[in-house]
Write an enzyme that holds these catalytic residues in place. Sequence first.
Site, short mmCIF file in Angstrom:
data_model
loop_
_atom_site.label_atom_id
_atom_site.label_comp_id
_atom_site.label_asym_id
_atom_site.label_seq_id
_atom_site.Cartn_x
_atom_site.Cartn_y
_atom_site.Cartn_z
N GLY A 43 -4.18 -40.03 35.79
CA GLY A 43 -4.77 -41.22 35.23
C GLY A 43 -6.17 -41.53 35.70
O GLY A 43 -7.04 -40.65 35.79
N ASN A 59 -7.23 -46.95 44.46
CA ASN A 59 -6.72 -46.89 43.09
C ASN A 59 -5.20 -46.86 43.00
O ASN A 59 -4.64 -47.28 41.99
CB ASN A 59 -7.31 -45.65 42.40
CG ASN A 59 -6.61 -45.35 41.09
OD1 ASN A 59 -6.81 -46.02 40.08
ND2 ASN A 59 -5.76 -44.31 41.08
N TYR A 66 3.23 -57.91 39.47
CA TYR A 66 1.97 -57.18 39.22
C TYR A 66 0.80 -58.16 39.16
O TYR A 66 -0.25 -57.92 39.77
CB TYR A 66 2.11 -56.39 37.92
CG TYR A 66 0.98 -55.42 37.67
CD1 TYR A 66 0.92 -54.20 38.34
CD2 TYR A 66 -0.01 -55.70 36.73
CE1 TYR A 66 -0.09 -53.30 38.10
CE2 TYR A 66 -1.04 -54.81 36.48
CZ TYR A 66 -1.08 -53.61 37.17
OH TYR A 66 -2.09 -52.72 36.93
N ILE A 121 -5.21 -48.99 29.73
CA ILE A 121 -5.79 -47.65 29.65
C ILE A 121 -4.66 -46.66 29.39
O ILE A 121 -3.59 -46.76 30.00
CB ILE A 121 -6.51 -47.29 30.97
CG1 ILE A 121 -7.47 -48.42 31.39
CG2 ILE A 121 -7.25 -45.96 30.83
CD1 ILE A 121 -8.55 -48.76 30.40
N THR A 160 -2.88 -44.15 30.22
CA THR A 160 -2.53 -43.35 31.39
C THR A 160 -1.01 -43.31 31.51
O THR A 160 -0.31 -44.06 30.81
CB THR A 160 -3.11 -43.99 32.67
OG1 THR A 160 -2.49 -45.27 32.85
CG2 THR A 160 -4.62 -44.15 32.59
#
Length: 254
Positions: free
Chosen positions: A17, A90, A155, A190, A192
Amino acid sequence: MGRVSGKVALVTGAALGIGKATAELLAREGAKVVVTDLKEAEGQAVVKAITDQGGEAIFVKHNAADEAEWQQAIDAAFKAFGKLNIVVNNAGIALAKNVEETSLAEWRHLQSINLDGVFIGTKLGIEALKKSGGGSIVNLSSIEGLIGDPDLAAYNASKGGVRIFTKSAALHVAREGYNIRINSVHPGYIWTPLVQELAEDENNPKYKRLVSLHPIGRLGEADDIAYGILYLASDESKFTTGSELVIDGGYTAQ
């Protein structure tokens, strides 16, 4: 080319990703890269892709929630390349549950990676960058660190924490004169593996709903975020610290 020539970068969650795209882009732009992840085969493949293109990279198996493993990864960077100038925090996981559905164990596990991991990486990153004469730390937050989603309770909390923690750390290192900048990046959705788990495939109604949230008319690609990280990692952003770079196809402009 050469926007980060002479620099050494450590990228967590770099096997897939956004992390993979970032590691490969930083290498193409001249950095030596420490690729870290728990996914060893995929991480080694990223290293091979970099070295096949003439770059320099090593892989370190690394749990971003573990302080001892963080120190080992940083030590590996110094052993291989002699310094560390860029840290990209990340690594992260998602949990699609609302507050009532989320267990305390799930909450703590997600925070341990998404928030504790960024804290450790920033704290030890500052120490490493001080030894190297300064540099840049880039923390991956999310649009979910800016707005709420009823089904992403843990999250949301983790990414909101990354956002404001980044500002605190940036102010501290600026005040101390460390020649270190710290910024956060806030991607939209995104395409990913993390998002693929949520949307399943491009024909799924979930996928089409996610696309509809982005006025630009598509989901993002990993390189869309990697180029933003490259800017923050490079000296081009030498007057940028404590900032949040939103790369979201217009999601949060609405």
